[in-house]
Motif scaffolding. Structure first.
Motif, mmCIF file in Angstrom:
data_model
loop_
_atom_site.group_PDB
_atom_site.id
_atom_site.type_symbol
_atom_site.label_atom_id
_atom_site.label_comp_id
_atom_site.label_asym_id
_atom_site.label_seq_id
_atom_site.Cartn_x
_atom_site.Cartn_y
_atom_site.Cartn_z
ATOM 1 N N MET A 126 0.818 -1.217 0.000
ATOM 2 C CA MET A 126 0.000 0.000 0.000
ATOM 3 C C MET A 126 0.850 1.264 0.000
ATOM 4 O O MET A 126 0.378 2.329 -0.406
ATOM 5 C CB MET A 126 -0.940 -0.003 1.204
ATOM 6 N N ASP A 127 2.106 1.159 0.436
ATOM 7 C CA ASP A 127 2.993 2.327 0.396
ATOM 8 C C ASP A 127 3.274 2.759 -1.044
ATOM 9 O O ASP A 127 3.648 3.915 -1.273
ATOM 10 C CB ASP A 127 4.308 2.019 1.125
ATOM 11 N N ALA A 128 3.088 1.868 -2.002
ATOM 12 C CA ALA A 128 3.203 2.225 -3.419
ATOM 13 C C ALA A 128 1.834 2.438 -4.058
ATOM 14 O O ALA A 128 1.645 3.354 -4.856
ATOM 15 C CB ALA A 128 3.965 1.142 -4.181
ATOM 16 N N ALA A 150 1.794 8.061 -12.138
ATOM 17 C CA ALA A 150 1.504 6.958 -11.212
ATOM 18 C C ALA A 150 2.781 6.178 -10.898
ATOM 19 O O ALA A 150 3.033 5.818 -9.739
ATOM 20 C CB ALA A 150 0.454 6.029 -11.812
ATOM 21 N N ALA A 151 3.592 5.937 -11.937
ATOM 22 C CA ALA A 151 4.852 5.215 -11.732
ATOM 23 C C ALA A 151 5.787 5.989 -10.815
ATOM 24 O O ALA A 151 6.405 5.427 -9.900
ATOM 25 C CB ALA A 151 5.522 4.943 -13.082
ATOM 26 N N GLN A 152 5.883 7.282 -11.040
ATOM 27 C CA GLN A 152 6.754 8.104 -10.196
ATOM 28 C C GLN A 152 6.293 8.087 -8.744
ATOM 29 O O GLN A 152 7.112 7.978 -7.814
ATOM 30 C CB GLN A 152 6.782 9.548 -10.721
ATOM 31 N N ALA A 153 4.984 8.188 -8.533
ATOM 32 C CA ALA A 153 4.448 8.184 -7.168
ATOM 33 C C ALA A 153 4.655 6.832 -6.496
ATOM 34 O O ALA A 153 4.995 6.765 -5.304
ATOM 35 C CB ALA A 153 2.963 8.549 -7.195
ATOM 36 N N ALA A 154 4.459 5.747 -7.256
ATOM 37 C CA ALA A 154 4.654 4.403 -6.694
ATOM 38 C C ALA A 154 6.116 4.183 -6.323
ATOM 39 O O ALA A 154 6.424 3.618 -5.260
ATOM 40 C CB ALA A 154 4.184 3.348 -7.694
ATOM 41 N N PHE A 192 5.660 -2.711 -11.263
ATOM 42 C CA PHE A 192 4.497 -2.911 -12.130
ATOM 43 C C PHE A 192 4.023 -1.578 -12.706
ATOM 44 O O PHE A 192 3.790 -1.452 -13.908
ATOM 45 C CB PHE A 192 3.372 -3.590 -11.347
ATOM 46 N N PHE A 193 3.921 -0.560 -11.860
ATOM 47 C CA PHE A 193 3.497 0.753 -12.343
ATOM 48 C C PHE A 193 4.503 1.350 -13.320
ATOM 49 O O PHE A 193 4.119 2.001 -14.298
ATOM 50 C CB PHE A 193 3.263 1.713 -11.167
ATOM 51 N N ARG A 194 5.796 1.125 -13.083
ATOM 52 C CA ARG A 194 6.806 1.605 -14.022
ATOM 53 C C ARG A 194 6.597 0.958 -15.386
ATOM 54 O O ARG A 194 6.715 1.609 -16.435
ATOM 55 C CB ARG A 194 8.201 1.348 -13.465
#
Length: 199
Positions: A126-128, A150-154, A192-194
């Motif tokens: 959940m931290d990502a 989203a990738a950067q935030a994750a 995964f988001f990256r």
């Protein structure tokens, strides 16, 4: 508007990014976990790729197939958590434009939060997921930019997880010793988001 083919390609890239991180995920998990997170995530990623390859129908059907393929795996806590998140995506996924993508990820977060009970700071996936989902919710622009923010935030969330004490799973018993090591689940979600950010 994002097509099924475009979203499928992003999910394949995301899965391949997770597979490429297997050794890193195993190394992180070996410090305070069962050292099986890398292996489990490779199973999940391969199930996602296989389901996409065999899926007929539209985006909703594809994501439903992906969630089902993950649901039947054996692999500790990551499997039901990922199944819940993926299932949450498909529940609001007809034909997808940017607003519907935002709704998809918001619903997936809601479903996952109900199941996991974890928040940012608990040193879990959940931290990502939460920062990525919040970035998506606040975003205005095209799909490519949505996945990138989203990738950067994750990634930032996964990196930040090293500052917390583990509050869930086997790592919980190590207490403050877990500070300094990121959470393996957060790192795999960031991977995964990256991959989703790769068109």
């Amino acid at each position: 508007m994002i097509t099924k083919e475009e979203l499928a390609a992003r999910f394949v890239h995301a899965s391949e990014n997770v597979i490429a991180a297997e050794d890193k995920l195993t190394e992180i998990d070996s410090q305070f976990g069962d050292a099986d997170h890398g292996l489990t995530m490779v199973k999940i990623a391969n199930a996602i790729k296989g389901a996409i390859d065999e899926s007929d129908g539209g985006i909703k059907e594809m994501l439903d197939d992906v969630a089902m393929a993950v649901m039947v795996l054996n692999g500790g806590s990551a499997v039901p958590l990922w199944n819940t998140w993926l299932d949450g995506l498909q529940e609001v996924a007809p034909e997808v434009d940017t607003e519907q993508l935002k709704a998809m990820f918001a619903h997936a977060l809601e479903e996952l939060a109900d199941m996991s009970g974890a928040e940012v700071g608990d040193k879990t996936m959940m931290d990502a997921v939460i920062p990525a989902s919040e970035a998506i919710a606040a975003y205005s622009g095209d799909e490519a930019g949505l996945f990138e923010i989203a990738a950067q935030a994750a990634e930032a969330g996964a990196e930040n997880s090293k500052n917390f004490v583990s509050k869930f799973g086997r790592a919980k018993s190590y207490g403050e010793k877990t500070i300094g090591t990121p959470d393996a689940g957060a790192v795999s979600m960031a991977c995964f988001f990256r991959g989703l950010a790769q068109a």
